[in-house]
Write a protein that holds these residues in place. Structure first.
Motif, PDB file in Angstrom:
ATOM      1  N   ALA A  55       0.721  -1.161  -0.004  1.00 46.58           N
ATOM      2  CA  ALA A  55      -0.055   0.094   0.121  1.00 46.58           C
ATOM      3  C   ALA A  55       0.840   1.313  -0.065  1.00 46.58           C
ATOM      4  N   ASN A  76       0.490   5.786   0.538  1.00 47.23           N
ATOM      5  CA  ASN A  76      -0.248   6.960   0.467  1.00 47.23           C
ATOM      6  C   ASN A  76       0.277   7.841  -0.544  1.00 47.23           C
ATOM      7  N   GLU A 129      -5.453  13.363  -1.911  1.00 47.03           N
ATOM      8  CA  GLU A 129      -4.752  12.284  -1.214  1.00 47.03           C
ATOM      9  C   GLU A 129      -5.478  10.979  -1.600  1.00 47.03           C
ATOM     10  N   ASN A 136      -4.984   6.590  -1.017  1.00 44.31           N
ATOM     11  CA  ASN A 136      -4.367   5.405  -0.829  1.00 44.31           C
ATOM     12  C   ASN A 136      -4.617   4.356  -1.808  1.00 44.31           C
ATOM     13  N   ARG A 195       0.825   6.918   6.435  1.00 43.12           N
ATOM     14  CA  ARG A 195       0.024   7.940   5.926  1.00 43.12           C
ATOM     15  C   ARG A 195       0.105   9.068   6.618  1.00 43.12           C
ATOM     16  N   LEU A 203      -8.169  -0.930   5.908  1.00 42.31           N
ATOM     17  CA  LEU A 203      -6.854  -0.122   6.461  1.00 42.31           C
ATOM     18  C   LEU A 203      -7.231   0.119   7.675  1.00 42.31           C
TER      19      LEU A 203
END
Length: 525
Positions: free
Chosen positions: A68, A70, A78, A80, A374, A391
């Protein structure tokens, strides 16, 4: 009342030391722990580690996140981005919701998915997120696009559709994008053009890195003007790209240990940390990168054989390392011995390294399959994606996960206390009392087990208050510095040569913070 006149009180200061894994307990200092689980050392106490909270909703409850990132396609947006175990790539609305698929149908046989951001290259270009896995054609996300994009100009060695000719990692360095790990040229690093980080074929350049000496290059980082490249199973190389002419670039080996995968390394303040295939952690400094070899093995002194005994080293290619700068903690998500899922994290706290060396912690609470950072209120905060497409944010103030508590525990090494009281070595002690000093945060029950010569002889439940003592109060009580309190002395029975103490709490929101352990004893012979 019980009289304790003439009893010797041994003071063990908590929070100075962390986890030790070496087998010879005599080499562990007083206050060193043979267990420190789901904890934090940030306050220089043994404290329950931060909780975990859900972020948004699952993209697919039947899927596991593999990696993953960010990603910020522009300064105000933003996202993810998550790669799951079915070969799909997902993107959210920035808050763990509104999930959409960017890519489907990726082959997952022997793949090792990897994400890394690229630059905007030239004015007007989008920021990009690069994807590679060593099996499928490399891809990139162009800004906030609705789908991944194939490379229009891949390197000549990357034959589209050929699973043996695909890169497995990317690394940005001095405005270029570098890549490698394709099986048909495993020791070669490829460089993009400066104007287009996705173009590797228009003006091709590649660099052989000690071909034939190692099995393959597995990843890299840009560090102080030097391109660091890790090989498997051993070898760290520095490419000095400072000369305007690439014909004058030097490649030097600056470390013996290698790495197993492209997520086995992280930049930490002024240095680089990485984990080798054997589970040992190493540090490379600026002097190392510029030719003066000073690589350090950070695990040998305190952890000993811990990695071999607790971690599945065959899964190190899948391990993921991040640096939580706000707490100066390096975190490694890894699989436990006998497992393939990343249900463990090994943490290294750097806050007192100059004084007491490395301080280690061990976590077993989370299914941290895809560990990443993140941004949360201007802090790059650790987060992970689990085995149910969800998440999570780590290091939350509430000591709960999914509304429930989790066990925080510490275990003092067995000791005859001769390091503080000469003459006690090998002699039997009568145990008289136990007392805890703690930083009062919330009301909690902290259970303590007492061991003598390896046998559990007593279990005591301490009731901790959630605030400092106030007047008037019922004796006995102790006013401590700020909120430090001590419990009443609890009677101990039994005797032994070597004594160990283990404490644990597991209730919801039990934020326990131990600052000292006081043990009353007297010679029994």
């Amino acid at each position: 009342a019980i009289a304790y006149d003439g009893v010797t009180v041994v003071e063990v200061v908590a929070g100075r030391e962390g986890l030790w894994g070496i087998r010879n307990r005599n080499l562990i200092p007083l206050g060193g722990l043979i267990e420190l689980r789901n904890a934090t050392l940030e306050d220089y106490t043994w404290r329950t580690g931060g909780g975990a909270s859900v972020l948004g909703s699952a993209f697919d409850a039947a899927r596991t996140g593999k990696v993953a990132f960010n990603f910020w396609p522009d300064a105000d947006t933003e996202r993810n981005v998550v790669v799951d175990d079915s070969g799909r790539i997902w993107k959210d609305n920035g808050s763990g919701a509104g999930w959409v698929t960017l890519q489907t149908g990726l082959s997952t046989t022997a793949w090792r998915p990897f994400l890394v951001p690229g630059g905007a290259e030239v004015t007007g270009s989008n920021r990009k997120l690069f994807y590679a896995d060593g099996v499928n054609n490399p891809l990139y996300l162009d800004g906030d696009a609705a789908a991944m994009t194939a490379f229009a100009s891949p390197a000549a060695d990357w034959t589209p559709g050929n699973v043996n000719r695909q890169p497995s990692w990317f690394v940005p360095h001095q405005g270029y994008m570098w890549a490698g790990g394709n099986k048909n040229a495993p020791n070669r690093a490829y460089r993009s053009t400066l104007a287009d980080n996705t173009s590797f074929g228009a003006s091709p350049y590649s660099l052989p890195v000690f071909p034939g000496l190692r099995q393959r290059l597995v990843g890299g980082l840009s560090y102080k003007g030097v391109l660091l490249l890790w090989a498997y199973p051993s070898g760290l190389y520095a490419v000095d790209t400072s000369d305007p002419s690439d014909a004058n670039w030097r490649i030097i080996q600056v470390g013996s240990p290698g790495a197993a995968g492209p997520l086995n390394m992280a930049a930490i303040e002024d240095d680089i940390m990485w984990v080798a295939p054997d589970g040992s952690w190493h540090l490379v400094s600026a002097t190392t990168a510029t030719g003066s070899v000073r690589a350090e093995d950070l695990t040998a002194r305190k952890l000993g054989s811990f990695a071999r005994e607790q971690m599945n080293l065959d899964q190190m290619f899948d391990a993921q390392m991040v640096y939580y700068s706000n707490k100066q903690e390096i975190m490694l998500a890894c699989a436990a011995q006998g497992q393939t899922a990343k249900t463990r994290r090994l943490h290294l706290d750097l806050n007192k390294r100059a004084e007491v060396g490395e301080r280690w912690l061990w976590w077993d609470r989370d299914a941290n399959e895809a560990l990443f950072l993140r941004k949360v209120t201007e802090t790059m905060t650790p987060a992970f994606c689990d085995t149910a497409g969800q998440l999570w944010l780590l290091d939350r103030a509430a000591r709960i996960k999914a509304g429930a508590g989790y066990q925080f525990s510490w275990f003092l090494k067995p000791s005859d206390f001769s390091e503080v009281i000469p003459g006690w070595q090998g002699r039997t002690k009568n145990l008289r009392f136990l007392q805890l000093e703690y930083d009062a945060r919330v009301a909690a029950t902290h259970t303590v087990e007492v061991y003598a010569d390896g046998n559990l002889i007593q279990t005591i439940a301490f009731t901790l208050t959630g605030s400092g003592a106030t007047l008037p109060a019922v004796l006995p009580f102790t006013l401590g510095l700020e909120t430090l309190l001590v419990t009443t002395r609890r009677r101990l029975t039994g005797q032994g040569v070597r004594v160990a103490v283990r404490g644990y709490s597991s209730g919801a929101n039990e934020d326990v913070s131990i600052s000292r352990v006081l043990i009353g004893m007297e010679l029994g012979e």
